[in-house]
Design a protein around this motif. Structure first.
Motif, PDB file in Angstrom:
ATOM      1  N   ASN A  93       0.800  -1.220   0.000  1.00  0.00           N
ATOM      2  CA  ASN A  93       0.000   0.000   0.000  1.00  0.00           C
ATOM      3  C   ASN A  93       0.834   1.273   0.000  1.00  0.00           C
ATOM      4  N   GLY A  94       2.111   1.154  -0.344  1.00  0.00           N
ATOM      5  CA  GLY A  94       2.993   2.314  -0.299  1.00  0.00           C
ATOM      6  C   GLY A  94       2.479   3.472  -1.147  1.00  0.00           C
ATOM      7  N   TYR A 122       4.236   8.392  10.378  1.00  0.00           N
ATOM      8  CA  TYR A 122       5.488   8.910   9.836  1.00  0.00           C
ATOM      9  C   TYR A 122       5.175   9.923   8.750  1.00  0.00           C
ATOM     10  N   SER A 123       6.195  10.627   8.281  1.00  0.00           N
ATOM     11  CA  SER A 123       6.022  11.539   7.157  1.00  0.00           C
ATOM     12  C   SER A 123       6.947  11.145   6.016  1.00  0.00           C
ATOM     13  N   ALA A 124       6.498  11.466   4.793  1.00  0.00           N
ATOM     14  CA  ALA A 124       7.267  11.141   3.594  1.00  0.00           C
ATOM     15  C   ALA A 124       6.750  12.000   2.438  1.00  0.00           C
ATOM     16  N   GLN A 125       7.460  11.968   1.326  1.00  0.00           N
ATOM     17  CA  GLN A 125       7.042  12.687   0.125  1.00  0.00           C
ATOM     18  C   GLN A 125       5.904  11.919  -0.564  1.00  0.00           C
ATOM     19  N   TRP A 126       4.830  12.607  -0.845  1.00  0.00           N
ATOM     20  CA  TRP A 126       3.653  12.012  -1.491  1.00  0.00           C
ATOM     21  C   TRP A 126       3.872  11.974  -2.999  1.00  0.00           C
ATOM     22  N   ARG A 138       3.544  14.429   3.470  1.00  0.00           N
ATOM     23  CA  ARG A 138       2.268  14.121   4.108  1.00  0.00           C
ATOM     24  C   ARG A 138       2.522  13.066   5.187  1.00  0.00           C
ATOM     25  N   ILE A 139       1.503  12.754   5.961  1.00  0.00           N
ATOM     26  CA  ILE A 139       1.613  11.804   7.070  1.00  0.00           C
ATOM     27  C   ILE A 139       0.902  10.511   6.707  1.00  0.00           C
ATOM     28  N   GLY A 140       1.580   9.404   6.921  1.00  0.00           N
ATOM     29  CA  GLY A 140       0.992   8.099   6.690  1.00  0.00           C
ATOM     30  C   GLY A 140       0.946   7.292   7.959  1.00  0.00           C
ATOM     31  N   ASN A 156      -3.467   3.237   0.653  1.00  0.00           N
ATOM     32  CA  ASN A 156      -2.512   3.652  -0.370  1.00  0.00           C
ATOM     33  C   ASN A 156      -2.503   5.161  -0.559  1.00  0.00           C
ATOM     34  N   LYS A 157      -2.704   5.874   0.548  1.00  0.00           N
ATOM     35  CA  LYS A 157      -2.674   7.336   0.538  1.00  0.00           C
ATOM     36  C   LYS A 157      -2.383   7.829   1.949  1.00  0.00           C
ATOM     37  N   PRO A 158      -2.030   9.098   2.092  1.00  0.00           N
ATOM     38  CA  PRO A 158      -1.794   9.639   3.431  1.00  0.00           C
ATOM     39  C   PRO A 158      -3.061   9.636   4.271  1.00  0.00           C
TER      40      PRO A 158
END
Length: 385
Positions: A93-94, A122-126, A138-140, A156-158
């Motif tokens: 679901n990344g 956590y946070s990462a680049q969307w 965004r936060i996942g 599969n989304k923030p």
């Protein structure tokens, strides 16, 4: 980032017969009177420590893994053993983009035990980035059956899209059963008028000063989204005569960068008071420091403490530590000592962020203090001092 451990002066590295790598920051025996010494030999930024229902500790943080997050485990907060990579962005679901700036910006993971499962925020680049923003964080949230993973994203989304980049998720499980998510709106494309900004422009340094602000919002019980609109919790001071302005503006007044941060929040409740610790200034600089604020409800309003900052560099006092910030909170094995877990740098570690653990207290008057940063031997948490 590939190398997890530094061979730091004053530490020993031992290889077990099973081939795993236990890390020691202890300078005495395991008996009463044993000591440990900061920094720990763990190269993490934004460290977060979970103590599970069995009493075992797990540490997560920024760095130490490619396109994801690594973890360490400990029984006593002193001996740490690598558990390897526990989250991979390529899971089924990344939703993130590992090719984006900062290698996808996998930052500041926090793991919570909830209903017999483990949830990593956590946070990462969307990867959804139609306007090609440099900072599209965004936060996942990902879930696993064990604290060592493997973690798989719930969706599969923030968790949600506020329309601006966000980092540094922190979750509060309140006693009434409600759950709250706190996060930092990034400085990116967020110029703010203030007396500090006006002053910096008059100096000819910067045309504008961008700021990050901490927000809070209620979470759905299944973490599928948020409830209602985010509420502003904390921001840098507008007036230069504000008692918080000096320490929260050091990145600007030292001509380090044209940004003022309020980030790395950690919220908890003691009695009828909600505490929110937060970090200010540039995370990559010497002036990163920690303050706190208090409120009577989880979404504020929060009032910053008069004794801020409660954790900052000590080089001007003859020490070797700078860049203290983005902390989490845990308790000693006997449950009697409150501990502040944070990252910092030393003259020995250079630009590499490493983990510190120091004691913290809340007095009868509600005043929060952190007994750090320390680099001399101190009693193992839960042992006599």
């Amino acid at each position: 980032m590939q190398r997890l451990f530094s061979f730091l002066t004053g530490f020993s590295l031992f290889m077990s017969t099973a081939g795993s790598t236990p890390l020691f920051a202890q300078t005495g025996s395991a008996s009463a009177g044993a000591t440990f010494q900061n920094p720990l030999p763990v190269e993490f930024g934004d460290p977060y420590v979970l103590r599970d229902k069995h009493g075992k500790y797990y540490m997560y943080g920024t760095g130490g893994a490619k396109n994801g997050f690594a973890a360490y485990s400990s029984d006593d907060l002193v001996h740490w053993q690598s558990e390897g990579q526990v989250y991979y962005a390529s899971n089924a679901n990344g939703w993130s983009d590992s090719t984006a700036a900062w290698d996808g910006a996998y930052w500041a993971p926090e793991v919570y035990e909830y209903k017999d499962r483990y949830y990593m925020f956590y946070s990462a680049q969307w990867k959804h980035n139609p306007t090609r923003e440099l900072e599209n964080f965004r936060i996942g949230v990902a879930v696993a059956d064990r604290p060592t993973g493997p973690f798989t994203d719930l969706n599969n989304k923030p968790v949600f899209d506020p329309g601006y980049p966000v980092i540094d998720a922190n979750v509060l499980f309140d006693k009434d059963g409600k759950i709250y998510l706190y996060y930092s709106r990034c400085c990116y494309k967020h110029p703010v008028e203030s007396e500090v900004a006006t002053w910096a422009k008059q100096q000819g340094w910067y045309d504008s000063i961008e700021e990050s602000w901490v927000y809070g919002v209620a979470l759905q019980p299944d973490f599928s989204g948020v409830i209602g609109e985010p509420v502003l919790q904390l921001r840098p001071p507008v007036k230069m005569d504000d008692k918080q302005a000096e320490w929260e503006s050091r990145s600007v007044t030292s001509k380090e960068v044209n940004r003022r941060w309020t980030e790395g929040s950690v919220a908890f409740r003691k009695g009828d008071t909600y505490y929110m610790m937060y970090s200010s200034n540039y995370f990559g600089g010497r002036n990163y420091a920690v303050g706190y604020a208090t409120a009577k409800s989880p979404l504020g309003p929060y009032t910053k403490a008069a004794n801020n900052p409660v954790l900052e560099k000590n080089e001007e006092k003859g020490g070797t530590v700078t860049g203290t910030g983005h902390n989490s909170i845990t308790w000693s094995p006997d449950g009697k000592e409150m501990l502040c877990v944070y990252h910092a740098r030393t003259t020995g570690t250079g630009d590499q962020r490493v983990v510190f653990i120091d004691r913290m207290k809340i007095g009868k008057n509600g005043k929060l203090t952190v007994e750090g940063p320390t680099t001399t031997p101190q009693a193992v948490p839960g042992k006599k001092r």
